[in-house]
Design an enzyme around this catalytic site. Structure first.
Site, mmCIF file in Angstrom:
data_model
loop_
_atom_site.group_PDB
_atom_site.id
_atom_site.type_symbol
_atom_site.label_atom_id
_atom_site.label_comp_id
_atom_site.label_asym_id
_atom_site.label_seq_id
_atom_site.Cartn_x
_atom_site.Cartn_y
_atom_site.Cartn_z
ATOM 1 N N ARG A 58 -53.261 41.127 -6.127
ATOM 2 C CA ARG A 58 -52.601 42.357 -6.573
ATOM 3 C C ARG A 58 -53.078 43.506 -5.693
ATOM 4 O O ARG A 58 -54.277 43.619 -5.400
ATOM 5 C CB ARG A 58 -52.911 42.649 -8.043
ATOM 6 C CG ARG A 58 -52.095 41.820 -9.028
ATOM 7 C CD ARG A 58 -50.630 42.235 -9.013
ATOM 8 N NE ARG A 58 -49.827 41.446 -9.945
ATOM 9 C CZ ARG A 58 -49.163 40.340 -9.618
ATOM 10 N NH1 ARG A 58 -49.250 39.863 -8.390
ATOM 11 N NH2 ARG A 58 -48.437 39.706 -10.506
ATOM 12 N N GLU B 96 -45.933 49.909 -4.782
ATOM 13 C CA GLU B 96 -44.780 49.117 -4.370
ATOM 14 C C GLU B 96 -43.511 49.631 -5.048
ATOM 15 O O GLU B 96 -43.509 49.809 -6.261
ATOM 16 C CB GLU B 96 -45.003 47.647 -4.726
ATOM 17 C CG GLU B 96 -46.182 47.015 -4.001
ATOM 18 C CD GLU B 96 -46.422 45.567 -4.391
ATOM 19 O OE1 GLU B 96 -45.657 45.032 -5.234
ATOM 20 O OE2 GLU B 96 -47.363 44.962 -3.866
ATOM 21 N N HIS C 296 -44.294 41.313 -0.916
ATOM 22 C CA HIS C 296 -44.575 40.755 -2.240
ATOM 23 C C HIS C 296 -43.625 39.588 -2.548
ATOM 24 O O HIS C 296 -42.972 39.551 -3.591
ATOM 25 C CB HIS C 296 -44.475 41.834 -3.327
ATOM 26 C CG HIS C 296 -45.260 41.479 -4.561
ATOM 27 N ND1 HIS C 296 -45.831 42.416 -5.401
ATOM 28 C CD2 HIS C 296 -45.566 40.278 -5.129
ATOM 29 C CE1 HIS C 296 -46.443 41.830 -6.409
ATOM 30 N NE2 HIS C 296 -46.289 40.523 -6.269
#
Length: 336
Positions: free
Chosen positions: A240, A269, A288
């Site tokens: 993360r 993000e 991601h």
């Protein structure tokens, strides 16, 4: 009219396909209602009477959860739950489920991809070839150590790093791991040496971060940790983005505390267009997508439907991230 109302937070002008969820919900008298809301208030107006919520990538605030009148489960299609106010759901006695075991191999493979791409400076070589250089300009490659015999440190030793280990074994790496919540004997069974975090950072040539996002792990890898790393170290993050102090990492890359970073996740993000990482040649970025493959979306959607079907049928879910709510829920345990 169906007995149960399941609400999905959809996107404007992009209607969702709930075929896979409904496959898992066969036998349950339920309908899925998509709410394409722009605000919490707008969503809550149409979802407050929901018996269940299913979320694909959308967050859920404490305000929304407090406003739910009869919700019996909140089902997520992700591994991470940091985008949902789980503590508030727990206080209301609502189970929150995730999908912790459907994309393990995909993320493990992506982790290895980033390791190899960063170690061999793949993107930099691609760029220079496209700019017209063939042998010229690649002398720095001759200074790189071979991967065989390097030391790799795994920060966390959950499902994904355990899947990374067998993929890396053929490369002849020495493997270290740090995870205070995993027994050292288990790490040893995988052929991994258990060490403290400081020792891992100091000894490793490559560090891979797999730490989940939660209040206790926010920015756990910061300036102090980056300064412990070798100046030749490669830092890989498929965990993360919030677990890393991004400003400290940028400084570490800029000032040579470490050599390279390969990142699938960022602190914010989508990232700001002026993020300094975009201008750094010693950074490899992916958006991601470590968990992505042709099978994952269908499997995760069926899993959400299955979790909802179990709870609405009076049974306990498979992957409850706040299991303390189950004791007084009246939901039946699985019978062996």
């Amino acid at each position: 009219m169906a007995q149960f109302k399941i609400v999905s937070w959809g996107r404007a002008n992009v209607p969702g396909d709930y075929t896979h969820e409904m496959e898992a919900l066969q036998g349950v008298d339920a309908q899925i209602v998509e709410v394409a809301a722009e605000t919490d208030e707008e969503f809550l107006e149409k979802a407050q009477d929901a018996d269940a919520l299913i979320l694909s990538g959308h967050g859920l605030s404490d305000k929304v959860i407090r406003g739910l009148k009869q919700c019996r489960i909140i089902a997520l299609d992700s591994v991470g739950t940091n985008h949902v106010a789980v503590a508030v759901a727990t206080a209301k006695g609502i189970p929150v489920t995730n999908c912790p075991d459907i994309n393990i191999q995909e993320v493990a493979e992506h982790t290895v991809t980033l390791i190899l791409a960063a170690h061999r400076r793949l993107l930099l070589m691609d760029k220079t070839v496209r700019e017209g250089f063939w042998w010229e300009g690649h002398e720095p490659m001759r200074q790189l150590p071979r991967l065989f015999g390097q030391t790799l440190g795994l920060v966390s030793f959950g499902n994904i790093p355990r899947a990374v280990v067998p993929l890396l074994k053929p490369f002849g790496l020495r493997l270290l791991a740090h995870d205070p919540y995993v027994m050292e004997t288990l790490m040893i069974q995988y052929g991994v040496e258990p060490v403290g975090l400081t020792e891992l950072l100091q000894r490793s040539d490559i560090i891979t971060n797999h730490v989940p996002g939660s209040g206790g792990t926010t920015k756990m890898i910061g300036e102090e940790q980056f300064r412990l790393m070798k100046p030749t170290a490669i830092f890989v993050n498929t965990g993360r983005g919030t677990t890393v102090d991004e400003a400290a990492m940028i400084r570490a890359l800029d000032e040579g505390w470490i050599a390279h970073a390969a990142l699938d996740v960022l602190e914010k993000e989508p990232p700001d267009p002026n993020n300094p990482l975009f201008g750094m040649e010693n950074v490899t970025l992916t958006p991601h997508v470590a968990s992505a493959s042709s099978r994952v979306r269908a499997v995760s959607k069926r899993r959400m439907g299955m979790e909802v079907a179990l709870v609405l049928s009076g049974r306990r879910p498979l992957s409850c991230v706040n299991p303390s709510v189950l004791a007084g829920s009246g939901l039946l345990k699985w019978q062996s």
